[in-house]
Design a protein around this motif. Sequence first.
Motif, PDB file in Angstrom:
ATOM      1  N   GLY A 159       0.810  -1.209   0.000  1.00  0.00           N
ATOM      2  CA  GLY A 159       0.000   0.000   0.000  1.00  0.00           C
ATOM      3  C   GLY A 159       0.841   1.257   0.000  1.00  0.00           C
ATOM      4  N   LEU A 160       0.178   2.378  -0.126  1.00  0.00           N
ATOM      5  CA  LEU A 160       0.849   3.671  -0.236  1.00  0.00           C
ATOM      6  C   LEU A 160       1.614   3.999   1.048  1.00  0.00           C
ATOM      7  CD1 LEU A 160       1.227   6.352  -1.821  1.00  0.00           C
ATOM      8  CD2 LEU A 160      -0.838   7.170  -0.679  1.00  0.00           C
ATOM      9  N   ALA A 161       2.853   4.458   0.894  1.00  0.00           N
ATOM     10  CA  ALA A 161       3.655   4.991   2.003  1.00  0.00           C
ATOM     11  C   ALA A 161       3.716   6.498   1.821  1.00  0.00           C
ATOM     12  CB  ALA A 161       5.057   4.379   2.008  1.00  0.00           C
ATOM     13  N   LYS A 162       3.136   7.236   2.775  1.00  0.00           N
ATOM     14  CA  LYS A 162       3.013   8.688   2.644  1.00  0.00           C
ATOM     15  C   LYS A 162       4.095   9.403   3.425  1.00  0.00           C
ATOM     16  CE  LYS A 162      -1.184   8.728   4.259  1.00  0.00           C
ATOM     17  NZ  LYS A 162      -2.541   9.205   4.651  1.00  0.00           N
ATOM     18  N   ASN A 163       4.480  10.586   2.914  1.00  0.00           N
ATOM     19  CA  ASN A 163       5.457  11.461   3.580  1.00  0.00           C
ATOM     20  C   ASN A 163       6.722  10.697   3.961  1.00  0.00           C
ATOM     21  OD1 ASN A 163       3.705  13.743   3.495  1.00  0.00           O
ATOM     22  ND2 ASN A 163       2.614  12.951   5.281  1.00  0.00           N
ATOM     23  N   ALA A 164       7.231   9.922   3.013  1.00  0.00           N
ATOM     24  CA  ALA A 164       8.402   9.084   3.284  1.00  0.00           C
ATOM     25  C   ALA A 164       9.675   9.925   3.367  1.00  0.00           C
ATOM     26  CB  ALA A 164       8.549   8.014   2.203  1.00  0.00           C
ATOM     27  N   ARG A 165      10.510   9.600   4.351  1.00  0.00           N
ATOM     28  CA  ARG A 165      11.796  10.267   4.538  1.00  0.00           C
ATOM     29  C   ARG A 165      12.868   9.203   4.727  1.00  0.00           C
ATOM     30  NH1 ARG A 165       8.727  12.063   8.352  1.00  0.00           N
ATOM     31  NH2 ARG A 165      10.220  11.582  10.007  1.00  0.00           N
ATOM     32  N   LEU A 166      13.989   9.380   4.025  1.00  0.00           N
ATOM     33  CA  LEU A 166      15.065   8.385   4.028  1.00  0.00           C
ATOM     34  C   LEU A 166      16.294   8.940   4.723  1.00  0.00           C
ATOM     35  CD1 LEU A 166      16.081   5.603   2.967  1.00  0.00           C
ATOM     36  CD2 LEU A 166      16.915   6.829   0.951  1.00  0.00           C
ATOM     37  N   SER A 167      16.861   8.148   5.622  1.00  0.00           N
ATOM     38  CA  SER A 167      18.126   8.487   6.266  1.00  0.00           C
ATOM     39  C   SER A 167      18.935   7.199   6.395  1.00  0.00           C
ATOM     40  CB  SER A 167      17.904   9.129   7.644  1.00  0.00           C
ATOM     41  OG  SER A 167      17.161   8.262   8.486  1.00  0.00           O
ATOM     42  N   THR A 168      20.098   7.279   7.017  1.00  0.00           N
ATOM     43  CA  THR A 168      20.943   6.108   7.195  1.00  0.00           C
ATOM     44  C   THR A 168      21.393   6.003   8.643  1.00  0.00           C
ATOM     45  OG1 THR A 168      22.924   7.364   6.577  1.00  0.00           O
ATOM     46  CG2 THR A 168      21.803   6.149   4.809  1.00  0.00           C
ATOM     47  N   SER A 169      21.833   4.822   9.011  1.00  0.00           N
ATOM     48  CA  SER A 169      22.466   4.626  10.314  1.00  0.00           C
ATOM     49  C   SER A 169      23.667   3.711  10.123  1.00  0.00           C
ATOM     50  CB  SER A 169      21.475   4.014  11.316  1.00  0.00           C
ATOM     51  OG  SER A 169      21.125   2.690  10.937  1.00  0.00           O
ATOM     52  N   GLY A 170      24.606   3.769  11.060  1.00  0.00           N
ATOM     53  CA  GLY A 170      25.807   2.952  10.934  1.00  0.00           C
ATOM     54  C   GLY A 170      26.978   3.742  10.397  1.00  0.00           C
ATOM     55  N   THR A 171      27.974   3.024   9.906  1.00  0.00           N
ATOM     56  CA  THR A 171      29.230   3.656   9.468  1.00  0.00           C
ATOM     57  C   THR A 171      29.148   4.231   8.062  1.00  0.00           C
ATOM     58  OG1 THR A 171      30.027   1.482   8.727  1.00  0.00           O
ATOM     59  CG2 THR A 171      30.619   2.175  10.962  1.00  0.00           C
ATOM     60  N   ILE A 172      28.121   3.866   7.293  1.00  0.00           N
ATOM     61  CA  ILE A 172      27.924   4.435   5.956  1.00  0.00           C
ATOM     62  C   ILE A 172      26.762   5.422   6.053  1.00  0.00           C
ATOM     63  CG2 ILE A 172      27.423   3.955   3.532  1.00  0.00           C
ATOM     64  CD1 ILE A 172      28.474   1.138   3.966  1.00  0.00           C
ATOM     65  N   SER A 173      27.020   6.671   5.709  1.00  0.00           N
ATOM     66  CA  SER A 173      26.027   7.718   5.918  1.00  0.00           C
ATOM     67  C   SER A 173      25.780   8.496   4.635  1.00  0.00           C
ATOM     68  CB  SER A 173      26.484   8.678   7.026  1.00  0.00           C
ATOM     69  OG  SER A 173      27.705   9.297   6.657  1.00  0.00           O
ATOM     70  N   LEU A 174      24.698   9.288   4.664  1.00  0.00           N
ATOM     71  CA  LEU A 174      24.448  10.223   3.569  1.00  0.00           C
ATOM     72  C   LEU A 174      25.487  11.332   3.607  1.00  0.00           C
ATOM     73  CD1 LEU A 174      20.563  10.590   3.814  1.00  0.00           C
ATOM     74  CD2 LEU A 174      21.828   9.268   2.128  1.00  0.00           C
ATOM     75  N   TYR A 175      25.841  11.841   2.456  1.00  0.00           N
ATOM     76  CA  TYR A 175      26.820  12.917   2.368  1.00  0.00           C
ATOM     77  C   TYR A 175      26.123  14.188   1.885  1.00  0.00           C
ATOM     78  CZ  TYR A 175      31.056  15.470   1.143  1.00  0.00           C
ATOM     79  OH  TYR A 175      32.051  16.400   1.071  1.00  0.00           O
ATOM     80  N   GLY A 176      26.340  15.282   2.624  1.00  0.00           N
ATOM     81  CA  GLY A 176      25.756  16.554   2.229  1.00  0.00           C
ATOM     82  C   GLY A 176      24.400  16.823   2.835  1.00  0.00           C
ATOM     83  N   THR A 177      23.763  15.824   3.415  1.00  0.00           N
ATOM     84  CA  THR A 177      22.461  15.982   4.074  1.00  0.00           C
ATOM     85  C   THR A 177      22.272  14.821   5.030  1.00  0.00           C
ATOM     86  OG1 THR A 177      20.080  16.271   3.693  1.00  0.00           O
ATOM     87  CG2 THR A 177      21.208  14.683   2.314  1.00  0.00           C
ATOM     88  N   ASN A 178      21.372  14.976   5.989  1.00  0.00           N
ATOM     89  CA  ASN A 178      21.116  13.881   6.928  1.00  0.00           C
ATOM     90  C   ASN A 178      19.798  13.172   6.656  1.00  0.00           C
ATOM     91  OD1 ASN A 178      19.421  15.922   7.674  1.00  0.00           O
ATOM     92  ND2 ASN A 178      19.776  15.736   9.867  1.00  0.00           N
ATOM     93  N   GLU A 179      19.022  13.682   5.694  1.00  0.00           N
ATOM     94  CA  GLU A 179      17.721  13.093   5.391  1.00  0.00           C
ATOM     95  C   GLU A 179      17.283  13.521   4.002  1.00  0.00           C
ATOM     96  OE1 GLU A 179      13.919  14.396   7.392  1.00  0.00           O
ATOM     97  OE2 GLU A 179      14.146  12.449   8.382  1.00  0.00           O
ATOM     98  N   VAL A 180      16.597  12.625   3.312  1.00  0.00           N
ATOM     99  CA  VAL A 180      16.066  12.910   1.975  1.00  0.00           C
ATOM    100  C   VAL A 180      14.558  12.717   2.026  1.00  0.00           C
ATOM    101  CG1 VAL A 180      16.050  12.265  -0.459  1.00  0.00           C
ATOM    102  CG2 VAL A 180      18.193  12.175   0.853  1.00  0.00           C
ATOM    103  N   PHE A 181      13.820  13.752   1.630  1.00  0.00           N
ATOM    104  CA  PHE A 181      12.357  13.680   1.614  1.00  0.00           C
ATOM    105  C   PHE A 181      11.909  13.069   0.289  1.00  0.00           C
ATOM    106  CE2 PHE A 181       8.181  14.642   2.946  1.00  0.00           C
ATOM    107  CZ  PHE A 181       7.480  15.089   1.847  1.00  0.00           C
ATOM    108  N   LEU A 182      11.138  11.978   0.355  1.00  0.00           N
ATOM    109  CA  LEU A 182      10.743  11.242  -0.843  1.00  0.00           C
ATOM    110  C   LEU A 182       9.279  11.452  -1.212  1.00  0.00           C
ATOM    111  CD1 LEU A 182      12.510   7.853  -0.026  1.00  0.00           C
ATOM    112  CD2 LEU A 182      13.374   9.708  -1.451  1.00  0.00           C
ATOM    113  N   GLY A 183       8.475  12.014  -0.297  1.00  0.00           N
ATOM    114  CA  GLY A 183       7.057  12.192  -0.575  1.00  0.00           C
ATOM    115  C   GLY A 183       6.308  10.875  -0.469  1.00  0.00           C
TER     116      GLY A 183
END
Length: 485
Positions: A159-183
Amino acid sequence: MKKLMVAFMLLFALSFAGISITDYTVSKDSFQPNEQGVLTTTIVNPTGSARVTALTMSIDNPYEIIISGSTKLSDIEAGGTGIVSIPIKIRPEAKAGVYLVTVIFSGTSYENGVVPNTVTNSVSIPVTVLNQPILSFATDTSSLSGIDTVHVTITNNGGLAKNARLSTSGTISLYGTNEVFLGNLEGSKNITLQLDSRSATNGPEDLVFVMNYEDELGTKHSNDYTIRMTVKKAIVDVTFLQNSDLITRKEGPVKLAIKNNGAKLLKDVRLTFSNTSLRFKDRAELSFGDIAPGATSEVNPTIFADLTPGLNLIDGTLSWVEEDVTKDEAVDFPLTVSSDADVGIYLEAKPTPLIAGQEHTISVLVSNLGSYPIDNVDVHFSSDSFKSLDISDGQYIGNLNNDDFSTVQFKVRVGDVPEGEYQVNIDVSYRDRSGEWKHKIVPQTVNVYSAPVKSGGEMFILGGIVVVALVAWFFFIRKKPAKVG
């Protein structure tokens, strides 16, 4: 809330003589479309009651839920208990929601063994239908070497996932931001991320994506998704920095820097971009010179960016000389573009003019002057010279498209102030296209007038009478006609 509703329905059921419903259960917390389950109810004939015969069950069910099973039940002796199971099936086209299935029990008891008496009781059972999101992740590479651009495909088979936001945990992380808004996630979505594995050790490592979203009923979820990666750190280790703001579709200077995180001197470091949406004034490449280990070199070019607000990964080529060897590497420069979002404020009062001590309605028109829509627009009105008569000093507008406007009203009473100019503050907060929250206070000057004197008209009439009397006395009494000689 659900427990309170259940308790109320059970108490309501117990209030009937003859048979009572003491409990019910649902085989699952929620069902997906086309899924089957069982509703179970417990009915009791209280001790001291007559035997209930010809017991039947009727069901009032919504279209979305299919009911099957027998409607005829066994007789229940006094003090007896019966458990009724009701098979259900959710229709394939059922929408998410909470549906009530009402079960009605009816039978006959004979008071004193002679007089027939119809006994009836019912219970409404809530059934939750929800197609939970089923997410999976895939990357276009299984190898990381420090700071890498990775293309990720997110597939939702549920089913639909609303207002989705993506981040990471652990030793591999996002670069340049801490979260990506996916809608909203439905079907497949391809995104490009820049991942930083410099804190990870060489070898196998888990890339852990953390997904926060809301399901179709608005319930919030946070789930981890792990992808096994191999870390092979590259020789060159640099960090791209943006030390000043860049506003979309506005030309201006922007401070860009490169930090050498490695242990070797990097000479004649140059950076070129192939993205035509990013244009430099009077130059084709950025020259950072020599960068010692641990040092940072900064340039301040004039840039025009026709880019979407938010984090943009700009394709480029980094070249340098290391130990007399010229090297180059394809890179993605993380460039954060700010929105040109701005709002205009216009005021109107009813009635006009503003009178000290009186009540007025102030209309505040908010106009979106930027190039992109804004959302969660909230407006507050404040002034030391006005008292709010509303339950709150704030009004919510919601979304405004570019070149769009909306009006909110505030009920106020003007203070007992002298006639003159007074300042009111319009406080507007909103979120721009990049996801950044903006806050703007717009001071406005308004004119306040004194209330008219209530006895002014009477004094004017009295003054007129006095003048008329004086004129009559002068012409008819004081000034007598001269005698003729």
